[in-house]
Design a protein around this motif. Structure first.
Motif, PDB file in Angstrom:
ATOM      1  N   LEU A   7       0.847  -1.194   0.000  1.00 15.23           N
ATOM      2  CA  LEU A   7       0.000   0.000   0.000  1.00 15.23           C
ATOM      3  C   LEU A   7       0.875   1.234   0.000  1.00 15.23           C
ATOM      4  O   LEU A   7       1.972   1.222   0.554  1.00 15.23           O
ATOM      5  CB  LEU A   7      -0.861   0.062   1.265  1.00 15.23           C
ATOM      6  N   GLY A   8       0.377   2.304  -0.563  1.00 13.10           N
ATOM      7  CA  GLY A   8       1.097   3.561  -0.477  1.00 13.10           C
ATOM      8  C   GLY A   8       0.658   4.528  -1.538  1.00 13.10           C
ATOM      9  O   GLY A   8      -0.324   4.313  -2.239  1.00 13.10           O
ATOM     10  N   LYS A   9       1.408   5.597  -1.632  1.00 14.36           N
ATOM     11  CA  LYS A   9       1.190   6.622  -2.643  1.00 14.36           C
ATOM     12  C   LYS A   9       2.509   6.789  -3.382  1.00 14.36           C
ATOM     13  O   LYS A   9       3.577   6.750  -2.769  1.00 14.36           O
ATOM     14  CB  LYS A   9       0.736   7.921  -2.002  1.00 14.36           C
ATOM     15  N   GLU A  10       2.440   6.947  -4.679  1.00 14.17           N
ATOM     16  CA  GLU A  10       3.651   7.089  -5.486  1.00 14.17           C
ATOM     17  C   GLU A  10       4.587   8.133  -4.880  1.00 14.17           C
ATOM     18  O   GLU A  10       4.152   9.230  -4.523  1.00 14.17           O
ATOM     19  CB  GLU A  10       3.296   7.470  -6.924  1.00 14.17           C
ATOM     20  N   ALA A  36       6.050   8.072  -1.970  1.00 16.53           N
ATOM     21  CA  ALA A  36       6.041   8.135  -0.505  1.00 16.53           C
ATOM     22  C   ALA A  36       6.224   6.734   0.073  1.00 16.53           C
ATOM     23  O   ALA A  36       5.963   5.739  -0.613  1.00 16.53           O
ATOM     24  CB  ALA A  36       4.722   8.739  -0.010  1.00 16.53           C
ATOM     25  N   ALA A  37       6.656   6.664   1.311  1.00 17.44           N
ATOM     26  CA  ALA A  37       6.831   5.370   1.970  1.00 17.44           C
ATOM     27  C   ALA A  37       5.481   4.676   2.120  1.00 17.44           C
ATOM     28  O   ALA A  37       4.448   5.328   2.277  1.00 17.44           O
ATOM     29  CB  ALA A  37       7.484   5.558   3.328  1.00 17.44           C
ATOM     30  N   GLY A  38       5.505   3.347   2.073  1.00 18.10           N
ATOM     31  CA  GLY A  38       4.269   2.591   2.162  1.00 18.10           C
ATOM     32  C   GLY A  38       4.304   1.526   3.236  1.00 18.10           C
ATOM     33  O   GLY A  38       5.217   1.470   4.056  1.00 18.10           O
ATOM     34  N   LEU A  39       3.289   0.669   3.188  1.00 17.40           N
ATOM     35  CA  LEU A  39       3.181  -0.467   4.097  1.00 17.40           C
ATOM     36  C   LEU A  39       3.001  -1.727   3.268  1.00 17.40           C
ATOM     37  O   LEU A  39       2.181  -1.758   2.345  1.00 17.40           O
ATOM     38  CB  LEU A  39       1.974  -0.317   5.028  1.00 17.40           C
ATOM     39  N   GLY A  40       3.761  -2.760   3.627  1.00 12.73           N
ATOM     40  CA  GLY A  40       3.640  -4.042   2.946  1.00 12.73           C
ATOM     41  C   GLY A  40       3.126  -5.108   3.899  1.00 12.73           C
ATOM     42  O   GLY A  40       3.292  -5.009   5.119  1.00 12.73           O
ATOM     43  N   PHE A  41       2.504  -6.126   3.324  1.00 10.01           N
ATOM     44  CA  PHE A  41       1.943  -7.231   4.096  1.00 10.01           C
ATOM     45  C   PHE A  41       2.283  -8.509   3.368  1.00 10.01           C
ATOM     46  O   PHE A  41       1.942  -8.676   2.198  1.00 10.01           O
ATOM     47  CB  PHE A  41       0.425  -7.058   4.241  1.00 10.01           C
ATOM     48  N   THR A  42       2.968  -9.424   4.062  1.00  9.80           N
ATOM     49  CA  THR A  42       3.421 -10.650   3.425  1.00  9.80           C
ATOM     50  C   THR A  42       2.891 -11.873   4.154  1.00  9.80           C
ATOM     51  O   THR A  42       2.858 -11.909   5.387  1.00  9.80           O
ATOM     52  CB  THR A  42       4.968 -10.680   3.332  1.00  9.80           C
ATOM     53  N   ARG A  43       2.463 -12.853   3.375  1.00 13.99           N
ATOM     54  CA  ARG A  43       1.932 -14.093   3.931  1.00 13.99           C
ATOM     55  C   ARG A  43       3.080 -14.927   4.506  1.00 13.99           C
ATOM     56  O   ARG A  43       4.097 -15.118   3.858  1.00 13.99           O
ATOM     57  CB  ARG A  43       1.212 -14.894   2.847  1.00 13.99           C
ATOM     58  N   VAL A  44       2.887 -15.407   5.718  1.00 13.23           N
ATOM     59  CA  VAL A  44       3.853 -16.274   6.376  1.00 13.23           C
ATOM     60  C   VAL A  44       3.124 -17.553   6.789  1.00 13.23           C
ATOM     61  O   VAL A  44       2.092 -17.495   7.461  1.00 13.23           O
ATOM     62  CB  VAL A  44       4.462 -15.574   7.620  1.00 13.23           C
TER      63      VAL A  44
END
Length: 126
Positions: free
Chosen positions: A46-49, A51-59
């Motif tokens: 997630l984020g805006k071009e 700018a810093a974003g947030l990631g979510f990874t399946r574990v």
């Protein structure tokens, strides 16, 4: 003699482990108004071009933090600045956050858990 330039680095994102990246991305996307920049079955960013974003990874076999019990550490958490603690808390609970019983500084900040169990704080201090 060749001169080497130092590569430029910039903060891009922080990524959270979870069982369901799409679910957790929906929660934070709704919360922060961030669109999906990239998505697979196992990862969502997630984020805006620009700018810093947030990631979510399946574990596989993801186990949520057991905060405040240190049995399964929280690994990391984010702090979100808000103008109104009570209003922000109500909105977050509507989005699917959970408020744990233990609150170390309820007058100045609140600790909530996202749908995957990661603790995060809301505060008027920032």
């Amino acid at each position: 003699m060749t001169t080497q330039t130092t590569p430029a680095f910039r903060y891009a994102a922080v990524t959270f482990d979870c069982a369901d990246p799409a679910e957790l991305a929906r929660f934070y996307g709704d919360l922060l108004g961030y669109p999906v920049l990239f998505s697979t079955d196992d990862f969502v960013l997630l984020g805006k071009e620009g700018a810093a974003g947030l990631g979510f990874t399946r574990v596989a076999d993801y186990r949520p933090p057991t905060w405040p019990d240190p049995a399964q550490g929280k690994q990391a958490h984010i702090e979100l600045g808000v103008d109104d603690l009570d209003g922000a808390e109500r909105r977050l609970l509507e989005l699917g956050a959970v408020k744990p019983e233990f609150q170390p500084g309820e007058e100045r900040w609140r600790v909530l858990l996202d749908p995957a169990g990661h603790p995060f704080c809301i505060t008027t201090l920032v």
